[in-house]
Every structure is written in C-alpha cells, then in structure tokens.
Scaffold this motif. Sequence first.
Motif, PDB file in Angstrom:
ATOM      1  N   HIS A 156      38.531  59.897  58.029  1.00 52.47           N
ATOM      2  CA  HIS A 156      37.340  60.722  58.250  1.00 52.47           C
ATOM      3  C   HIS A 156      36.486  60.185  59.388  1.00 52.47           C
ATOM      4  N   VAL A 157      36.363  58.864  59.486  1.00 52.92           N
ATOM      5  CA  VAL A 157      35.523  58.278  60.544  1.00 52.92           C
ATOM      6  C   VAL A 157      36.363  57.718  61.697  1.00 52.92           C
ATOM      7  N   ARG A 158      37.674  57.994  61.652  1.00 54.58           N
ATOM      8  CA  ARG A 158      38.598  57.575  62.715  1.00 54.58           C
ATOM      9  C   ARG A 158      38.663  56.058  62.877  1.00 54.58           C
ATOM     10  N   LEU A 159      38.651  55.349  61.754  1.00 54.55           N
ATOM     11  CA  LEU A 159      38.917  53.920  61.771  1.00 54.55           C
ATOM     12  C   LEU A 159      40.426  53.695  61.772  1.00 54.55           C
ATOM     13  N   PRO A 160      40.913  52.632  62.400  1.00 52.71           N
ATOM     14  CA  PRO A 160      42.360  52.355  62.377  1.00 52.71           C
ATOM     15  C   PRO A 160      42.844  52.176  60.947  1.00 52.71           C
ATOM     16  N   SER A 161      44.028  52.678  60.650  1.00 51.10           N
ATOM     17  CA  SER A 161      44.599  52.526  59.313  1.00 51.10           C
ATOM     18  C   SER A 161      45.152  51.130  59.142  1.00 51.10           C
ATOM     19  N   ARG A 162      45.184  50.664  57.894  1.00 53.98           N
ATOM     20  CA  ARG A 162      45.771  49.370  57.594  1.00 53.98           C
ATOM     21  C   ARG A 162      47.282  49.458  57.729  1.00 53.98           C
ATOM     22  N   GLN A 163      47.880  48.476  58.358  1.00 53.48           N
ATOM     23  CA  GLN A 163      49.327  48.450  58.512  1.00 53.48           C
ATOM     24  C   GLN A 163      49.943  47.705  57.337  1.00 53.48           C
ATOM     25  N   GLY A 164      50.615  48.430  56.446  1.00 57.91           N
ATOM     26  CA  GLY A 164      51.237  47.807  55.286  1.00 57.91           C
ATOM     27  C   GLY A 164      52.704  47.540  55.547  1.00 57.91           C
ATOM     28  N   GLY A 165      53.126  46.311  55.339  1.00 57.98           N
ATOM     29  CA  GLY A 165      54.528  45.964  55.529  1.00 57.98           C
ATOM     30  C   GLY A 165      55.351  46.293  54.311  1.00 57.98           C
ATOM     31  N   GLY A 166      56.597  45.883  54.344  1.00 52.95           N
ATOM     32  CA  GLY A 166      57.498  46.174  53.235  1.00 52.95           C
ATOM     33  C   GLY A 166      57.110  45.485  51.946  1.00 52.95           C
ATOM     34  N   HIS A 167      56.334  44.398  52.035  1.00 57.68           N
ATOM     35  CA  HIS A 167      55.931  43.652  50.845  1.00 57.68           C
ATOM     36  C   HIS A 167      54.435  43.820  50.573  1.00 57.68           C
ATOM     37  N   SER A 168      53.861  44.932  50.983  1.00 55.52           N
ATOM     38  CA  SER A 168      52.440  45.171  50.783  1.00 55.52           C
ATOM     39  C   SER A 168      52.154  45.429  49.307  1.00 55.52           C
ATOM     40  N   PRO A 169      50.895  45.211  48.872  1.00 57.96           N
ATOM     41  CA  PRO A 169      50.539  45.526  47.481  1.00 57.96           C
ATOM     42  C   PRO A 169      50.860  46.964  47.104  1.00 57.96           C
ATOM     43  N   VAL A 170      50.688  47.887  48.051  1.00 62.79           N
ATOM     44  CA  VAL A 170      50.935  49.301  47.760  1.00 62.79           C
ATOM     45  C   VAL A 170      52.415  49.552  47.490  1.00 62.79           C
ATOM     46  N   SER A 171      53.292  49.026  48.342  1.00 63.62           N
ATOM     47  CA  SER A 171      54.725  49.239  48.135  1.00 63.62           C
ATOM     48  C   SER A 171      55.192  48.551  46.854  1.00 63.62           C
ATOM     49  N   TYR A 172      54.605  47.388  46.549  1.00 58.17           N
ATOM     50  CA  TYR A 172      54.957  46.686  45.310  1.00 58.17           C
ATOM     51  C   TYR A 172      54.580  47.522  44.093  1.00 58.17           C
ATOM     52  N   MET A 173      53.357  48.057  44.083  1.00 58.94           N
ATOM     53  CA  MET A 173      52.913  48.857  42.942  1.00 58.94           C
ATOM     54  C   MET A 173      53.704  50.142  42.807  1.00 58.94           C
ATOM     55  N   GLN A 174      54.073  50.743  43.930  1.00 56.27           N
ATOM     56  CA  GLN A 174      54.883  51.960  43.889  1.00 56.27           C
ATOM     57  C   GLN A 174      56.234  51.678  43.255  1.00 56.27           C
ATOM     58  N   THR A 175      56.828  50.549  43.623  1.00 55.98           N
ATOM     59  CA  THR A 175      58.124  50.158  43.060  1.00 55.98           C
ATOM     60  C   THR A 175      58.013  49.912  41.560  1.00 55.98           C
ATOM     61  N   GLN A 176      56.965  49.207  41.138  1.00 53.28           N
ATOM     62  CA  GLN A 176      56.775  48.916  39.716  1.00 53.28           C
ATOM     63  C   GLN A 176      56.515  50.181  38.918  1.00 53.28           C
ATOM     64  N   LEU A 177      55.770  51.102  39.502  1.00 54.73           N
ATOM     65  CA  LEU A 177      55.484  52.371  38.838  1.00 54.73           C
ATOM     66  C   LEU A 177      56.769  53.158  38.619  1.00 54.73           C
ATOM     67  N   GLU A 178      57.610  53.201  39.627  1.00 53.22           N
ATOM     68  CA  GLU A 178      58.883  53.909  39.510  1.00 53.22           C
ATOM     69  C   GLU A 178      59.780  53.258  38.464  1.00 53.22           C
ATOM     70  N   GLU A 179      59.750  51.941  38.385  1.00 57.98           N
ATOM     71  CA  GLU A 179      60.560  51.236  37.391  1.00 57.98           C
ATOM     72  C   GLU A 179      60.097  51.540  35.976  1.00 57.98           C
ATOM     73  N   ILE A 180      58.790  51.566  35.764  1.00 58.30           N
ATOM     74  CA  ILE A 180      58.259  51.889  34.433  1.00 58.30           C
ATOM     75  C   ILE A 180      58.591  53.336  34.083  1.00 58.30           C
ATOM     76  N   ASP A 181      58.446  54.237  35.032  1.00 54.31           N
ATOM     77  CA  ASP A 181      58.805  55.640  34.790  1.00 54.31           C
ATOM     78  C   ASP A 181      60.284  55.762  34.402  1.00 54.31           C
ATOM     79  N   ARG A 182      61.135  54.992  35.087  1.00 52.08           N
ATOM     80  CA  ARG A 182      62.569  55.031  34.781  1.00 52.08           C
ATOM     81  C   ARG A 182      62.838  54.544  33.365  1.00 52.08           C
ATOM     82  N   ARG A 183      62.209  53.423  32.982  1.00 58.40           N
ATOM     83  CA  ARG A 183      62.399  52.890  31.625  1.00 58.40           C
ATOM     84  C   ARG A 183      61.899  53.870  30.574  1.00 58.40           C
ATOM     85  N   ARG A 184      60.770  54.481  30.828  1.00 63.83           N
ATOM     86  CA  ARG A 184      60.207  55.421  29.859  1.00 63.83           C
ATOM     87  C   ARG A 184      61.094  56.655  29.722  1.00 63.83           C
ATOM     88  N   ALA A 185      61.651  57.107  30.830  1.00 65.01           N
ATOM     89  CA  ALA A 185      62.557  58.263  30.776  1.00 65.01           C
ATOM     90  C   ALA A 185      63.800  57.922  29.955  1.00 65.01           C
TER      91      ALA A 185
END
Length: 206
Positions: A156-185
């Motif tokens: 919105h204010v045109r600030l540079p976006s954070r560059q997340g690498g392959g081991h970023s907290p976001v990618s880690y949480m996404q992976t864990q979320l998918e794993e929990i969804d898989r186990r629950r299914a």
Amino acid sequence: METAIFGLIGVVVGAFLTIIKEWWFKAKEKEKNAEYLAILITSMLERFVVGCAEVVADDGLYHGQLNSQGERETHTVPPTFDPLSIQVEWKALPANLMNDLLSFPLEIESARTQIDGALEFVSSPPDYEEFFEERQYQYALLGLRASKLSAQLRAHVRLPSRQGGGHSPVSYMQTQLEEIDRRRAEHAKAHALAIASLETGIKMGK
C-alpha cells in the motif's frame, strides 16, 4: 469594467490555487502518516511471524526429552500483537486494510480459544498430542496471516517487500501446516473406514 472582471478572475484563481495547495499538503501528510504507520506495524507483524514459527517448532520436548514428570510441556511463549499500543494515524489507511489490521487481535484470541479447547477437552497426558498439534496448527495459520497483512501494508505504501528464502519462517510454517492437514486427512479417512466397517459388521450380524 474590465479591471473588475480581471480582479474577480484573479480572486477565483487565487482561491482555487489555495484549495489545490491545501489539498496537496493534506495528501502528502496522509502519505507520510501511512508510511510511518506501515514501518512500525510491519515491524510488529514480522516479529509476530517469527514468534509464530517458534511456537510451531515447539513439540513439547527439550532436546528431544520429556520433562521430569515424563510429560511434554511447552517451551515457547506465544507472540502478541497489539496494534493500538503505538500512536499512529490509522485513518491514513484504507478502511478495509485498517479493519483487517485492527481485527487481527480478535483472530489471535479465537485461535487461543481453539487451543485451550484442545487442551481441556481432547488431549491427555503424557503426550498432549492433540493440544500440541492444534497449537502448531493455529499459530501456523496466524503466522501466515500476519505475513500476508504485512505484505499488503508494504504494498500500500510501496515499501520494498521482505525477501524470504527457502528456509524462511513463512515457508517453514506453510510446510508444517500442510503436514498437519495431511495427517488429519489420513486420520479422518481411517476413522470413516472404521465406522463403515463397523456398520457393515452390524448389518451382517442381523
């Protein structure tokens, strides 16, 4: 007569230029307020994201070991997000974005209610398996939501976006979320098969 007309035109033009000048200064002030707000709030959100990732990584063990009572216990303090704790001009943001940011603490409270319910009504010692899974699941969702809000605010204010690498907290949480969804299914499928098998056995026994 012509002098009066030119004078009137000058007054009108002068008033118009004054209005334009005031509008421009107000627009610049609003822009600066929004930029200041975005810098502070995205910093809060990104710290919250890191804190969520730490909670998601907490499996209740300390160096792979249970506690002295032979049980799993939490080793991380959940992060907090209190946007009203800092003085910023919230009206500098569009209504939808402002609403999303200010209502995010309610989403956090809702997630904590889910976690408390898993601890009180579902899980049991010594593993508290359902509690830890729900805790990891809810904080993964919260962390991803906070990351999305931060990205929207930066855009919105045109600030540079954070560059997340392959081991970023976001990618880690996404992976864990998918794993929990898989186990629950898988658990849901196994439960459905068990129920179907039981119903078939009952019918055959009649």
